[in-house]
Design a protein around this motif. Structure first.
Motif, PDB file in Angstrom:
ATOM      1  N   LEU A  56       0.830  -1.205   0.000  1.00 55.49           N
ATOM      2  CA  LEU A  56       0.000   0.000   0.000  1.00 55.49           C
ATOM      3  C   LEU A  56       0.868   1.261   0.000  1.00 55.49           C
ATOM      4  N   ALA A  57       1.991   1.212   0.717  1.00 53.71           N
ATOM      5  CA  ALA A  57       2.904   2.357   0.725  1.00 53.71           C
ATOM      6  C   ALA A  57       3.489   2.597  -0.666  1.00 53.71           C
ATOM      7  N   LEU A  59       1.977   1.866  -3.481  1.00 51.90           N
ATOM      8  CA  LEU A  59       0.888   2.466  -4.259  1.00 51.90           C
ATOM      9  C   LEU A  59       0.802   3.966  -3.992  1.00 51.90           C
ATOM     10  N   GLY A  60       0.928   4.345  -2.717  1.00 50.90           N
ATOM     11  CA  GLY A  60       0.909   5.766  -2.373  1.00 50.90           C
ATOM     12  C   GLY A  60       2.079   6.515  -2.987  1.00 50.90           C
ATOM     13  N   PHE A  61       3.235   5.871  -3.021  1.00 55.12           N
ATOM     14  CA  PHE A  61       4.423   6.474  -3.635  1.00 55.12           C
ATOM     15  C   PHE A  61       4.193   6.732  -5.119  1.00 55.12           C
ATOM     16  N   HIS A  62       3.613   5.764  -5.808  1.00 61.32           N
ATOM     17  CA  HIS A  62       3.341   5.950  -7.236  1.00 61.32           C
ATOM     18  C   HIS A  62       2.233   6.990  -7.468  1.00 61.32           C
ATOM     19  N   LEU A  63       1.268   7.050  -6.566  1.00 64.51           N
ATOM     20  CA  LEU A  63       0.222   8.069  -6.676  1.00 64.51           C
ATOM     21  C   LEU A  63       0.797   9.477  -6.581  1.00 64.51           C
ATOM     22  N   SER A  64       1.887   9.606  -5.846  1.00 66.56           N
ATOM     23  CA  SER A  64       2.527  10.912  -5.688  1.00 66.56           C
ATOM     24  C   SER A  64       3.417  11.270  -6.877  1.00 66.56           C
ATOM     25  N   LEU A  71       7.299   7.580   1.774  1.00 63.43           N
ATOM     26  CA  LEU A  71       6.510   6.365   1.581  1.00 63.43           C
ATOM     27  C   LEU A  71       7.372   5.206   1.102  1.00 63.43           C
ATOM     28  N   SER A  75       7.953   1.770   2.988  1.00 59.62           N
ATOM     29  CA  SER A  75       7.774   0.488   2.313  1.00 59.62           C
ATOM     30  C   SER A  75       8.965  -0.431   2.554  1.00 59.62           C
TER      31      SER A  75
END
Length: 234
Positions: A56-57, A59-64, A71, A75
């Protein structure tokens, strides 16, 4: 300024699949542990949660747009803790012998955390040092998983064990594709080579699917306790 996400839609789908499959494996394994009345196997399912949080971390990194470095550090930490948790949970499942499984698992967890934090804070590579440490611990987990599988075939199916081992293929391919993307293509990271990124991440999806499907097959054939409803979603 708007942050542009580097991943294509297919690569995003693969990332979401890997997280979903690992989550399904946790739920299925917990249900199977209840079904066969093996309380310590439930702890193994819980030991898989740090790897879920690590995913999930990511995913958050890629969202940013790969900008939230905190993140990716989180991870790496969760990946190391997750590998250590899996090793400790596997030791906990071993039969009683000269050494107590509970004490051994607790000692390995404590010493591993000290080693990991020391490498992080005092090593020159920072949080990146946790990745080879996590891989080494995961290899130890795989070896102990084979020992456990030979001693007690009721806990894991051969497909699930193979799925855990197949993750090594993902690690090897990711290292190779990262080298190609950064050294040969001159890109900042693997995320900038979407095809290579998606291909390597697809191997993680295969690994997680094998783990989850192996548990699902065991759950389907396990005997239901008389007082237990047949629905595994309880």
């Amino acid at each position: 300024m708007t942050r542009r996400m580097l991943l294509s839609v297919p690569t995003w789908i693969i990332h979401l699949l890997t997280v979903s499959e690992w989550c399904a494996a946790i739920l299925l394994l917990r249900r199977y542990a209840i079904r066969i009345e093996r309380r310590r196997l439930r702890w193994f399912a819980y030991a898989m949660i740090p790897h879920l949080l690590a995913g999930l971390a990511v995913l958050g990194f890629h969202l940013s747009g790969d900008q939230a470095d905190g993140l990716i550090t989180l991870s790496r930490l969760l990946t190391f803790v997750g590998s250590l948790s899996l090793l400790s949970a596997t030791l906990l499942l071993l039969p009683e012998g000269r050494f107590s499984p509970g004490s051994t698992a607790a000692a390995v967890m404590a010493l591993g955390l000290v080693w990991g934090l020391f490498s992080w804070w005092f090593g020159e590579a920072g949080s990146a040092a946790l990745l080879p440490a996590a891989n080494l611990v995961y290899l130890g987990f795989l070896l102990m998983l084979l020992v456990l599988y030979r001693q007690d075939r009721a806990l894991f199916s051969a497909l699930t064990v193979f799925g855990f081992w197949f993750l090594l293929v993902f690690v090897a391919v990711t290292i190779t594709t990262t080298h190609i993307a950064t050294q040969r293509l001159g890109l900042p990271s693997l995320s900038h080579a979407d095809l290579l990124h998606g291909a390597s991440e697809g191997l993680l999806s295969v690994s997680n699917f094998l783990i989850a499907f192996g548990v699902y097959r065991r759950l389907r054939t396990a005997r239901v306790r008389p007082s237990e409803p047949a629905c595994w979603l309880k």
